[in-house]
Design an enzyme around this catalytic site. Sequence first.
Site, short mmCIF file in Angstrom:
data_model
loop_
_atom_site.label_atom_id
_atom_site.label_comp_id
_atom_site.label_asym_id
_atom_site.label_seq_id
_atom_site.Cartn_x
_atom_site.Cartn_y
_atom_site.Cartn_z
N LYS A 109 -10.32 55.55 6.69
CA LYS A 109 -10.90 55.19 7.99
C LYS A 109 -10.79 56.38 8.97
O LYS A 109 -10.30 57.43 8.61
CB LYS A 109 -10.22 53.94 8.52
CG LYS A 109 -10.23 52.75 7.52
CD LYS A 109 -11.59 52.06 7.41
CE LYS A 109 -11.74 51.16 6.20
NZ LYS A 109 -10.95 49.96 6.14
C1 LIG Z 1 -10.61 48.58 5.57
C2 LIG Z 1 -11.21 47.28 5.95
C3 LIG Z 1 -10.47 46.13 6.26
C4 LIG Z 1 -8.99 45.98 6.02
O1 LIG Z 1 -8.22 46.99 6.38
P1 LIG Z 1 -6.82 47.31 5.66
O2 LIG Z 1 -6.16 48.14 6.70
O3 LIG Z 1 -7.15 48.09 4.41
O4 LIG Z 1 -6.12 46.04 5.37
C5 LIG Z 1 -11.13 45.02 6.71
N1 LIG Z 1 -12.46 45.00 6.85
C6 LIG Z 1 -13.22 46.06 6.52
C7 LIG Z 1 -14.70 45.97 6.70
C8 LIG Z 1 -12.63 47.23 6.04
O5 LIG Z 1 -13.40 48.27 5.69
#
Ligand SMILES: *Cc1c(COP(=O)(O)O)cnc(C)c1O
Length: 404
Positions: free
Chosen positions: A202
């Site tokens: 991210k």
């Molecule tokens: C990455 C992600 C999540 C969850 O995040 P984590 O930190 O990996 O638990 C939820 N929704 C979307 C669309 C994501 O890309």
Amino acid sequence: MHVKPVKEERLAIHGGQPVRTAYLAYGRQSISEEDIAAVIETLRSPYLTQGPKIREFEEAVARLVGAKYAVAFANGTAALHGACYAAGISAGDEVITTPLTFAASANCVRYCGGTVVFADIRPDTYLIDPEQIRQHITPRTKAIIPVDFTGQPADMEEIMRIARDHGLIVIEDAAHSLGATYKGKRIGSIADMTMFSFHPVKHITTGEGGMITTDSEAFYHRLLLFRSHGITRDPARMHRQDEGAWYYEMHDLGYNYRMTDIQAALGLSQIRGLDAFVERRRAIARLYDELLSPLPVILPYRAPERESSWHLYLIGLQLEKLTAGRKEIYEALLAENIGVNVHYIPVHLHPYYQAAGYPKGLAPHAEALYERILTLPLFPAMSDEDVRNVARAVEKVTRAFARV
Ligand SMILES: *Cc1c(COP(=O)(O)O)cnc(C)c1O
């Protein structure tokens, strides 16, 4: 001099030379020496968890997005779980979300015993269709979880209007859209609650980590409670005031979903790089647009009045112009050492949701799109040369499979 025409280039999957000698991942973090120093400083400090860095990181994110409150969680999925708890989702409640997302956007509803209702996407934007949301509202609907898929904000103005008209809570899954704007407003200040993820792919990372931003004091207190066992130490909130300084009360069944100070220190340091990260992602997306436009692929849609933060760059294969399907193209690109990916398998098609009775065909646009999408590598540390390699590989492979 004889120049070998590109069309005779042998694909790596057929034994030819790959476009790249080194594998290029689809996403990865950028960690600076300052980030490392910030983590080391916290490791030497008295607090590894439940210390001051959490609050500092929360305040920095709240300030950044223009929200009153922010609550850090162990990861984005735990943050979504917290938001569903704060929204009061429980058995019998329905929550509408998109099928074109990571499973966590739907699973958080299930954690609270609620029912997931999938509303299809718009075929052009790939975002949840507000008209489909309207059609799926029932007297049991309690919340909407729109997803800013790829980094492009969902139709937030219309979704907020629908929510206000029906008394629904909006939890925006902004795992892809830290740094994005909608009509000039930062994502994180529009929905009732907004979730960010700090997973390494991210925009900024804490290893694992997540955050909810909100302007609601009531949600803020429920999120704090839920994150730490349902326990409060706030004298103003306790049933008994005169027990002693050791005293705390557990008011509800919460979890240990806390972020550590080590993670928060990394997040605080990473946030300083956010603008540059997002700027670089946008520049890469522009270069992809330019290089890929002559090829038999559909380029990402750009909605007016929104600035995507470009978590993902998706191409849609024009299968009618190709002799191979998405699987063959994917495997051929991988052989060229390009780390392609597919985002996402529509959530309702997973065996868990199939077993729960969600039929195939309930979201025709998302299901049709799934057959033709590929995610190309996109992360700030990529060079222009890396981007050109990817575009060259897409050209090489689509040319080899061109329908003539
Ligand atoms: C990455 C992600 C999540 C969850 O995040 P984590 O930190 O990996 O638990 C939820 N929704 C979307 C669309 C994501 O890309």
